[in-house]
Motif scaffolding. Structure first.
Motif, PDB file in Angstrom:
ATOM      1  N   ILE A   1      33.256 -83.806 -83.994  1.00 53.65           N
ATOM      2  CA  ILE A   1      34.281 -82.790 -84.167  1.00 53.65           C
ATOM      3  C   ILE A   1      35.399 -83.396 -84.998  1.00 53.65           C
ATOM      4  O   ILE A   1      35.721 -84.585 -84.886  1.00 53.65           O
ATOM      5  CB  ILE A   1      34.804 -82.310 -82.797  1.00 53.65           C
TER       6      ILE A   1
ATOM      7  N   GLU B   1      40.233 -79.922 -85.668  1.00 48.37           N
ATOM      8  CA  GLU B   1      39.677 -79.073 -84.610  1.00 48.37           C
ATOM      9  C   GLU B   1      40.118 -79.562 -83.230  1.00 48.37           C
ATOM     10  O   GLU B   1      40.384 -78.757 -82.331  1.00 48.37           O
ATOM     11  CB  GLU B   1      38.150 -79.051 -84.687  1.00 48.37           C
TER      12      GLU B   1
ATOM     13  N   SER C   1      32.333 -75.756 -83.483  1.00 51.13           N
ATOM     14  CA  SER C   1      32.139 -77.201 -83.545  1.00 51.13           C
ATOM     15  C   SER C   1      30.678 -77.526 -83.822  1.00 51.13           C
ATOM     16  O   SER C   1      29.795 -76.678 -83.643  1.00 51.13           O
ATOM     17  CB  SER C   1      32.562 -77.842 -82.215  1.00 51.13           C
TER      18      SER C   1
END
Length: 288
Positions: free
Chosen positions: A103, A107, A227
């Motif tokens: 990720i 994010e 994600s």
């Protein structure tokens, strides 16, 4: 698949293999009549190349094994004469063949900002996710944290890793603040020594990492973040990737992640091609 019945093998094997055989026959014959005698080696290789292009190694091997078994079986029955099983490509299990899906830093920031820390559950979830992202912990290491594992004076946290391994890591200030905010304000009063407790009865520490996985999935959905995966390991991979891009050595990354062997960490060299080039040996005869 009219007229073809796969009955050999264990029940679980049949369950795993049947969809592969069905997809192969649909690929070759679409909606027409199945005529196994018309099968050719190119049909086999074309199907495998298309089927495994976006699969992980384990699933790709199931497909090739299932197809090889089916083709051997129908040859044994006399439906085909050529050894088409030999045409099934071998899925190479190259070491370090896959790149961890991580990720991104932006994010993670969005995800943490989306959590309502004014609620007891949000306060807990924020601290747990922050520990994943900043310390690169495994989900099992987060849920197994105990109150005595945190040395507030020394600013350290003791992590119980795989095979009983214990690592003392520096406790980042923001992680320490998140945990210290959770403990008096949101953690239920309970004799359980686990740091993070369930919010529903029975009130206790989680028995396994699945609960944290559910928290991650709910939090990602609420934040509207697409994600690379829905699991907890993406935070671990994200930290390793950021450390690599920041100039950390593989040895330093492995120490933070609790890897016992350098080869386990070496996969992260593939994440950053610039970093990978620094590990390459000069070509013989190249000017120094």
């Amino acid at each position: 698949m009219s007229g073809i019945c796969i009955t050999r093998g264990s029940g679980q094997t049949i369950i795993n293999y049947r969809p592969v055989v069905r997809d192969f026959l649909n690929f070759r014959f679409t909606d027409g009549e199945v005529s196994l005698a018309q099968l050719r080696a190119v049909d086999v290789t074309d199907f495998v190349q298309k089927a495994i292009s976006r699969l992980n190694m384990r699933r790709a091997k199931i497909i090739t094994t299932a197809l090889r078994s089916f083709l051997s079986y129908v040859r044994f029955r006399g439906d085909i004469t050529s050894d088409l099983a030999a045409a099934v490509p071998i899925v190479a299990n190259w070491s370090l063949s896959s790149i961890p899906r991580a990720i991104g830093r932006d994010e993670v920031t969005r995800l943490l900002a989306s959590i309502d820390r004014d609620t007891p559950v949000g306060c807990r979830d924020y601290a747990m996710i922050l520990a994943l992202a900043r310390l690169g912990l495994r989900s099992s290491e987060v849920v197994s944290l105990e109150l005595d594992d945190i040395d507030w004076v020394a600013g350290q946290i003791r992590v119980r890793g795989k095979n009983g391994q214990r690592n003392d890591l520096p406790l980042p200030a923001d992680v320490g603040e998140a945990i210290s905010d959770y403990l008096p304000k949101a953690r239920p009063r309970n004799a359980d020594r686990r740091v993070f407790l369930r919010d529903k009865a029975p009130i206790r520490g989680s028995k396994g990492p699945s609960g944290l996985g559910s928290i991650i999935r709910r939090s990602l959905k609420r934040a509207g973040i697409e994600s690379p995966t829905k699991g907890t390991h993406q935070f671990r991979h994200g930290l390793a990737s950021e450390m690599l891009r920041g100039g950390a050595s593989l040895g330093e990354i492995g120490e933070v992640l609790g890897h016992r062997h350098l080869q386990t960490t070496a996969i992260y060299a593939k994440v950053d091609l610039d970093a990978l080039r620094t590990l390459a040996l000069p070509w013989p005869g190249e000017a120094q």
